[in-house]
Design a protein around this motif. Structure first.
Motif, PDB file in Angstrom:
ATOM      1  N   LEU A 271       0.831  -1.188   0.000  1.00  0.00           N
ATOM      2  CA  LEU A 271       0.000   0.000   0.000  1.00  0.00           C
ATOM      3  C   LEU A 271       0.877   1.255   0.000  1.00  0.00           C
ATOM      4  N   PRO A 272       0.425   2.343  -0.627  1.00  0.00           N
ATOM      5  CA  PRO A 272       1.259   3.546  -0.749  1.00  0.00           C
ATOM      6  C   PRO A 272       1.286   4.374   0.528  1.00  0.00           C
ATOM      7  N   VAL A 273       1.827   3.792   1.571  1.00  0.00           N
ATOM      8  CA  VAL A 273       2.019   4.470   2.851  1.00  0.00           C
ATOM      9  C   VAL A 273       3.503   4.377   3.197  1.00  0.00           C
ATOM     10  N   PRO A 274       4.187   5.464   3.450  1.00  0.00           N
ATOM     11  CA  PRO A 274       5.611   5.395   3.796  1.00  0.00           C
ATOM     12  C   PRO A 274       5.857   4.448   4.973  1.00  0.00           C
ATOM     13  N   GLY A 275       6.754   3.487   4.759  1.00  0.00           N
ATOM     14  CA  GLY A 275       7.068   2.521   5.801  1.00  0.00           C
ATOM     15  C   GLY A 275       6.331   1.206   5.678  1.00  0.00           C
ATOM     16  N   TYR A 276       5.323   1.130   4.793  1.00  0.00           N
ATOM     17  CA  TYR A 276       4.618  -0.133   4.581  1.00  0.00           C
ATOM     18  C   TYR A 276       5.393  -0.993   3.583  1.00  0.00           C
ATOM     19  N   ASP A 277       5.679  -2.238   3.959  1.00  0.00           N
ATOM     20  CA  ASP A 277       6.344  -3.175   3.071  1.00  0.00           C
ATOM     21  C   ASP A 277       5.556  -4.468   2.902  1.00  0.00           C
ATOM     22  N   PHE A 278       4.488  -4.656   3.669  1.00  0.00           N
ATOM     23  CA  PHE A 278       3.799  -5.946   3.658  1.00  0.00           C
ATOM     24  C   PHE A 278       2.951  -6.114   2.392  1.00  0.00           C
ATOM     25  N   ARG A 279       2.824  -7.385   1.998  1.00  0.00           N
ATOM     26  CA  ARG A 279       2.094  -7.742   0.785  1.00  0.00           C
ATOM     27  C   ARG A 279       0.587  -7.596   0.981  1.00  0.00           C
ATOM     28  N   VAL A 280      -0.099  -7.150  -0.063  1.00  0.00           N
ATOM     29  CA  VAL A 280      -1.550  -7.053  -0.045  1.00  0.00           C
ATOM     30  C   VAL A 280      -2.095  -7.681  -1.325  1.00  0.00           C
ATOM     31  N   LEU A 281      -2.774  -8.808  -1.197  1.00  0.00           N
ATOM     32  CA  LEU A 281      -3.403  -9.467  -2.332  1.00  0.00           C
ATOM     33  C   LEU A 281      -4.823  -8.947  -2.518  1.00  0.00           C
ATOM     34  N   ASN A 282      -5.389  -9.201  -3.699  1.00  0.00           N
ATOM     35  CA  ASN A 282      -6.753  -8.788  -4.018  1.00  0.00           C
ATOM     36  C   ASN A 282      -7.635 -10.023  -4.092  1.00  0.00           C
ATOM     37  N   SER A 283      -8.328 -10.313  -3.009  1.00  0.00           N
ATOM     38  CA  SER A 283      -9.113 -11.539  -2.896  1.00  0.00           C
ATOM     39  C   SER A 283     -10.594 -11.207  -2.740  1.00  0.00           C
ATOM     40  N   PRO A 284     -11.481 -12.080  -3.235  1.00  0.00           N
ATOM     41  CA  PRO A 284     -12.912 -11.857  -3.091  1.00  0.00           C
ATOM     42  C   PRO A 284     -13.427 -12.361  -1.754  1.00  0.00           C
ATOM     43  N   CYS A 285     -14.563 -11.832  -1.330  1.00  0.00           N
ATOM     44  CA  CYS A 285     -15.306 -12.354  -0.183  1.00  0.00           C
ATOM     45  C   CYS A 285     -16.745 -12.575  -0.636  1.00  0.00           C
ATOM     46  N   LEU A 286     -17.347 -13.677  -0.213  1.00  0.00           N
ATOM     47  CA  LEU A 286     -18.692 -14.017  -0.654  1.00  0.00           C
ATOM     48  C   LEU A 286     -19.436 -14.690   0.483  1.00  0.00           C
ATOM     49  N   ALA A 287     -20.709 -14.316   0.683  1.00  0.00           N
ATOM     50  CA  ALA A 287     -21.528 -14.917   1.726  1.00  0.00           C
ATOM     51  C   ALA A 287     -22.989 -14.858   1.309  1.00  0.00           C
ATOM     52  N   ALA A 288     -23.783 -15.783   1.859  1.00  0.00           N
ATOM     53  CA  ALA A 288     -25.210 -15.854   1.565  1.00  0.00           C
ATOM     54  C   ALA A 288     -26.012 -15.784   2.853  1.00  0.00           C
ATOM     55  N   ASP A 289     -27.176 -15.167   2.785  1.00  0.00           N
ATOM     56  CA  ASP A 289     -28.098 -15.086   3.912  1.00  0.00           C
ATOM     57  C   ASP A 289     -28.974 -16.336   3.920  1.00  0.00           C
ATOM     58  N   CYS A 290     -28.730 -17.232   4.873  1.00  0.00           N
ATOM     59  CA  CYS A 290     -29.494 -18.477   4.991  1.00  0.00           C
ATOM     60  C   CYS A 290     -30.585 -18.379   6.052  1.00  0.00           C
ATOM     61  N   SER A 291     -30.854 -17.162   6.525  1.00  0.00           N
ATOM     62  CA  SER A 291     -31.871 -16.988   7.556  1.00  0.00           C
ATOM     63  C   SER A 291     -33.267 -17.077   6.952  1.00  0.00           C
ATOM     64  N   GLY A 292     -34.256 -17.024   7.827  1.00  0.00           N
ATOM     65  CA  GLY A 292     -35.639 -17.010   7.369  1.00  0.00           C
ATOM     66  C   GLY A 292     -36.250 -15.635   7.405  1.00  0.00           C
ATOM     67  N   VAL A 293     -35.427 -14.600   7.552  1.00  0.00           N
ATOM     68  CA  VAL A 293     -35.937 -13.230   7.607  1.00  0.00           C
ATOM     69  C   VAL A 293     -36.450 -12.849   6.215  1.00  0.00           C
ATOM     70  N   PRO A 294     -37.758 -12.567   6.062  1.00  0.00           N
ATOM     71  CA  PRO A 294     -38.323 -12.368   4.717  1.00  0.00           C
ATOM     72  C   PRO A 294     -37.643 -11.284   3.897  1.00  0.00           C
ATOM     73  N   SER A 295     -37.213 -10.208   4.542  1.00  0.00           N
ATOM     74  CA  SER A 295     -36.672  -9.075   3.790  1.00  0.00           C
ATOM     75  C   SER A 295     -35.255  -9.292   3.281  1.00  0.00           C
ATOM     76  N   THR A 296     -34.548 -10.265   3.824  1.00  0.00           N
ATOM     77  CA  THR A 296     -33.139 -10.434   3.443  1.00  0.00           C
ATOM     78  C   THR A 296     -32.783 -11.852   3.043  1.00  0.00           C
ATOM     79  N   THR A 297     -33.641 -12.827   3.296  1.00  0.00           N
ATOM     80  CA  THR A 297     -33.261 -14.223   3.101  1.00  0.00           C
ATOM     81  C   THR A 297     -32.793 -14.501   1.674  1.00  0.00           C
ATOM     82  N   ASN A 298     -31.731 -15.273   1.585  1.00  0.00           N
ATOM     83  CA  ASN A 298     -31.106 -15.712   0.343  1.00  0.00           C
ATOM     84  C   ASN A 298     -30.442 -14.593  -0.458  1.00  0.00           C
ATOM     85  N   THR A 299     -30.214 -13.449   0.183  1.00  0.00           N
ATOM     86  CA  THR A 299     -29.402 -12.417  -0.456  1.00  0.00           C
ATOM     87  C   THR A 299     -27.946 -12.857  -0.484  1.00  0.00           C
ATOM     88  N   LEU A 300     -27.292 -12.625  -1.594  1.00  0.00           N
ATOM     89  CA  LEU A 300     -25.860 -12.885  -1.726  1.00  0.00           C
ATOM     90  C   LEU A 300     -25.102 -11.569  -1.578  1.00  0.00           C
TER      91      LEU A 300
END
Length: 442
Positions: A271-300
């Motif tokens: 990252l472009p911060v003076p003193g930073y040397d650590f690696r930063v990868l670009n990875s995805p995150c993914l999750a699904a709503d498995c609840s029974g809440v009608p307004s949000t259920t099965n949202t990805l």
């Protein structure tokens, strides 16, 4: 007059008690941090899973150098993360090190760990460890996909399980990883996937899901309420960087074509911060709503770090039609412009639909790191951010490689409506794994 004095004393006592309760409530609302691993030789890249039937049982893993070579450390708590025991998982014969460990929970008392094992700089393989006693012991490691010299190296594993109540595929286990080709010359990498239909005992042949003409980093799977399987990856080049998924409606047997979630702007490493040397990868995150809440259920929910504003920030897009179409990305942090926010991880409560995204940030002073949590109780429409670390830490302290603090942090839901996160921390003077939970009621 005596009565008045007595009444005044009683009133003062009541006020004092109310003030005490107010202070205590504020203290309880503060997050709690727990040291998971002993300090000393480096530990990084943590993952965590919680027994959904007994949330006191928590299992975490990380890369652990305690014995010299990198191995997968196994950490277990029976009191919801307050205290931990630690051990090292053994290597399969012929291998000398391990990294990129991830852990997942499967009903009723199974924990499964995936990892990348290697005998050096080549032949990287994917290995599975399986416990049927809530992490107290693990079966010997099983290699489910070997590597071959510098031609094939399988790295950056990820794992999820099917605990969805409406799924006909309950008990399936899904592992993804990054297969690197021709590592030394003209390297390319692809998102690979494997499935177990018997709780991790046996494994199908691997499937390649991304385009072999592209490169990817650390794919991630997710399972929705009906047992549909989704695999995500970020294309890092040579074409336009973008977040993709593929989906399966038959328990991971076959997959649709690529679906674009969003084009992205890759975060530079370091990252472009003076003193930073650590690696930063670009990875995805993914999750699904498995609840029974009608307004949000099965949202990805798809989450990633993005440099489109000229600094790293955490973006979220969501889908309400089984991943077919995706909303315009929104920022989930409330960090000041110019601060660096990276390594997001997401979890969704299967009870209430609570969405929690944790991430590293240097928002407090522009250099030292903290972990913050962005929470949404309305299906990702709005987020409230709060600090999860109780102490900021210097990423350059730690005794490990100066360019590495690991490639990710992690989070797991604690039913019904809380969570536990794990991250690499240096407050002890070395790369150490810490856990954090929100204070008070969530």
């Amino acid at each position: 007059m005596v009565v008045c004095r007595l009444y005044r004393k009683k009133y003062i006592l009541i006020e004092a008690l109310q003030a005490y309760l107010y202070i205590m409530k504020g203290m309880l609302a503060m997050p709690l941090n727990f040291q998971v691993t002993p300090s000393g030789l480096p530990k990084f890249e943590p993952s965590v899973a919680v027994n959904l039937l007994n949330p006191n049982i928590v299992v975490a893993v990380a890369v652990d150098f305690s014995s010299g070579p990198p191995l997968i450390g196994l950490y277990r708590s029976l009191d919801a993360g307050a205290n931990w025991t630690d051990t090292l998982l053994p290597l399969p014969p012929g291998y000398t090190g391990a990294e990129a460990g991830m852990v997942a929970y499967l009903f009723p008392n199974i924990f499964i760990v995936s990892a990348h094992v290697f005998p050096g700089n080549e032949n990287g393989a994917v290995v599975i460890y399986r416990s049927t006693d809530n992490g107290a012991s693990f079966d010997p490691p099983v290699v489910i996909n070997p590597g071959y010299g510098d031609y094939i190296n399988n790295d950056w594993t990820n794992i999820t399980t099917d605990n969805a109540g409406a799924s006909p595929y309950l008990g399936h286990v899904y592992v993804t990883y990054n297969r690197q080709y021709n590592v030394e010359v003209n390297a390319r990498s692809a998102a690979f996937y494997q499935r177990s239909t018997d709780g991790g005992l046996t494994w199908d042949r691997p499937l390649m899901l991304s385009n072999i003409q592209s490169s990817t980093e650390r794919p991630e799977p997710a399972v929705d309420k009906y047992g549909s399987v989704y695999v995500s990856w970020i294309r890092t080049g040579p074409q336009t960087p973008a977040f993709f998924i593929r989906r399966s409606f038959d328990g991971g047997s076959t997959f649709s074509g690529d679906i674009l979630v969003s084009n992205i702007t890759l975060v530079p490493s370091p990252l472009p911060v003076p003193g930073y040397d650590f690696r930063v990868l670009n990875s995805p995150c993914l999750a699904a709503d498995c609840s029974g809440v009608p307004s949000t259920t099965n949202t990805l929910y798809a989450v990633w770090q993005d440099f489109g504003q000229g600094y790293s920030n955490v973006l979220l897009s969501k889908s309400s039609d089984f991943g077919g179409t995706w909303s315009a990305p929104v920022i989930v942090t409330d960090s000041p412009p110019g601060s660096q926010n990276f390594f997001p991880a997401i979890a969704v409560s299967p009870k209430t639909g609570l969405v929690v995204v944790v991430y590293y940030t240097n928002r407090l002073d522009g250099f030292n790191l903290d972990v913050f949590a962005a929470q949404s109780s309305d299906g990702g429409n709005t987020f409230t951010n709060s600090r999860l670390t109780t102490t900021s830490f210097n990423p350059n302290v730690g005794g490990g490689e100066s360019e590495l603090i690991g490639d990710y942090i992690d989070i797991a839901i604690v039913p019904p409506n809380s969570y536990i996160s794990v991250w690499t921390d240096t407050r002890t003077g070395s790369l150490t794994i810490f856990a954090g939970v929100p204070g008070g009621e969530t």
